[in-house]
Scaffold this active site. Structure first.
Site, PDB file in Angstrom:
ATOM      1  N   ASN A 151       0.928  -1.331  -0.091  1.00 33.70           N
ATOM      2  CA  ASN A 151       0.046   0.086  -0.092  1.00 33.70           C
ATOM      3  C   ASN A 151       0.911   1.307   0.057  1.00 33.70           C
ATOM      4  O   ASN A 151       2.014   1.278   0.501  1.00 33.70           O
ATOM      5  CB  ASN A 151      -1.194   0.094   1.072  1.00 33.70           C
ATOM      6  N   GLU A 167       0.691   5.851   0.420  1.00 37.79           N
ATOM      7  CA  GLU A 167      -0.166   6.753   0.588  1.00 37.79           C
ATOM      8  C   GLU A 167       0.924   8.008   0.511  1.00 37.79           C
ATOM      9  O   GLU A 167       2.018   8.028   0.532  1.00 37.79           O
ATOM     10  CB  GLU A 167      -0.640   7.091   2.254  1.00 37.79           C
ATOM     11  N   HIS A 183      -4.124   0.763  -2.596  1.00 36.57           N
ATOM     12  CA  HIS A 183      -4.207  -0.335  -1.774  1.00 36.57           C
ATOM     13  C   HIS A 183      -2.999  -1.483  -2.135  1.00 36.57           C
ATOM     14  O   HIS A 183      -2.917  -1.595  -3.281  1.00 36.57           O
ATOM     15  CB  HIS A 183      -5.540  -0.698  -1.664  1.00 36.57           C
ATOM     16  N   GLU A 196      -3.535  -4.662  -2.778  1.00 35.87           N
ATOM     17  CA  GLU A 196      -4.028  -5.423  -3.770  1.00 35.87           C
ATOM     18  C   GLU A 196      -3.961  -4.785  -5.403  1.00 35.87           C
ATOM     19  O   GLU A 196      -3.638  -5.373  -6.220  1.00 35.87           O
ATOM     20  CB  GLU A 196      -5.402  -5.830  -3.457  1.00 35.87           C
ATOM     21  N   CYS A 199     -10.340  -4.853   1.877  1.00 43.25           N
ATOM     22  CA  CYS A 199     -11.356  -4.002   2.092  1.00 43.25           C
ATOM     23  C   CYS A 199     -12.541  -3.986   1.018  1.00 43.25           C
ATOM     24  O   CYS A 199     -12.339  -4.674   0.020  1.00 43.25           O
ATOM     25  CB  CYS A 199     -10.894  -2.527   2.323  1.00 43.25           C
ATOM     26  N   CYS A 226     -11.077  -3.091  -2.337  1.00 40.62           N
ATOM     27  CA  CYS A 226     -10.132  -4.012  -3.151  1.00 40.62           C
ATOM     28  C   CYS A 226     -10.832  -4.998  -3.570  1.00 40.62           C
ATOM     29  O   CYS A 226     -10.774  -5.638  -4.784  1.00 40.62           O
ATOM     30  CB  CYS A 226      -9.253  -4.463  -2.365  1.00 40.62           C
TER      31      CYS A 226
END
Length: 296
Positions: free
Chosen positions: A88, A90, A101, A103, A128, A131
């Site tokens: 992931n 950010e 994310h 995935e 989540c 995803c």
């Protein structure tokens, strides 16, 4: 071996770490081919499914989450038998929609590498909803097997029942299927040619906004991303985020970016330029080169 892998390697069984260390060379960015994977299975004495779960800490090392400090690693196995890691990402101080994310990172890694189908997703935390929806866009996405620690592998339909996907919007060539859109530009600039190539392979069935980003670093290396839309719209992955995720996997600093190009089709229903500039200016003091292509 790259320094970033030292801690996670120390946590692995020694037969596996001894076999894995030669693969974690300076250029390693999370791709292990089918032959190398078979070698790791043999050296470790683990089943392939167990091995991929054990390798998740290596994938999580690729993560760059300065906001959450929550490291997620994912591994996508392609139909070819190769595996592709992702983590992931950010952007510090920026809106959360810029996040990638794990995935998504792994799937985009596979897509950029030429895979046309994902058969397994291995992840260290339950996917989540974002995803799950993103994976549902894939070729035969409903049948992708999800592997989690201490849980039985299940198809995506187990995690996303009554799903809404491409077929509901009459899309018959889902994400990762071969795409080629007729885009043309007269240029001898290698970076623009690379961006054009990736834009022609992008996935934008809902807006026709075919687009790609290429980032160049001070040593002349380039990192690309293509637009990947989603039937639910919001889990779409922007080309800039994909390119930045690619840089993260290659252990490059965003401050090394010296040039950035966005190419997008004029026939699209939307433009990605605003979101692309926001992401770029959050990580590098570079102006975006924006090229809009007229229909052929």
């Amino acid at each position: 071996m790259q320094d970033r892998f030292i801690n996670c390697i120390a946590q692995l069984p020694k037969p596996l770490s001894d076999a894995l260390i030669p693969l974690l060379h300076e250029d390693f960015a999370g791709h292990i081919d089918a032959q190398q994977l078979a070698g790791l299975v043999k050296a470790s004495g683990l089943t392939e499914e167990k091995l991929l779960l054990v390798l998740l800490p290596v994938a999580a090392t690729l993560a760059r989450p300065p906001i959450s400090d929550f490291h997620v690693g994912a591994i996508a196995k392609g139909k070819s038998g190769d595996i592709y890691m992702g983590g992931n990402m950010e952007l510090p101080g920026e809106a959360l929609f810029h996040s990638v994310h794990a995935e998504q990172s792994a799937i985009s890694h596979a897509w950029l590498s030429g895979e046309t189908q994902i058969v397994d997703i291995v992840v260290n935390f339950s996917p989540c909803g974002h995803c799950r929806q993103f994976m549902n866009e894939l070729v035969e996405g409903a049948q992708v097997r999800i592997h989690l620690p201490e849980q039985k592998a299940q198809p995506l339909t187990h995690y996303l029942p009554y799903a809404f996907g491409p077929s509901d919007l009459n899309v018959t060539a889902p994400l990762l299927s071969k795409q080629h859109h007729e885009l043309s530009l007269d240029s001898s600039d290698p970076m623009i040619i690379e961006a054009l190539d990736h834009a022609s392979l992008s996935y934008a069935p809902y807006t026709s906004s075919f687009a790609a980003v290429v980032l160049e670093t001070k040593d002349g290396a380039t990192y690309c991303g293509r637009y990947a839309e989603n039937a639910a719209f919001n889990p779409s992955m922007l080309p800039m985020q994909m390119a930045l995720s690619t840089m993260s996997r290659h252990n490059r600093l965003f401050s090394e970016i010296t040039r950035a190009v966005l190419i997008e089709s004029a026939q699209g229903k939307i433009s990605l330029v605003g979101a692309t500039m926001d992401a770029l200016h959050a990580v590098a003091a570079v102006e975006l080169e924006h090229i809009v292509l007229e229909p052929v």
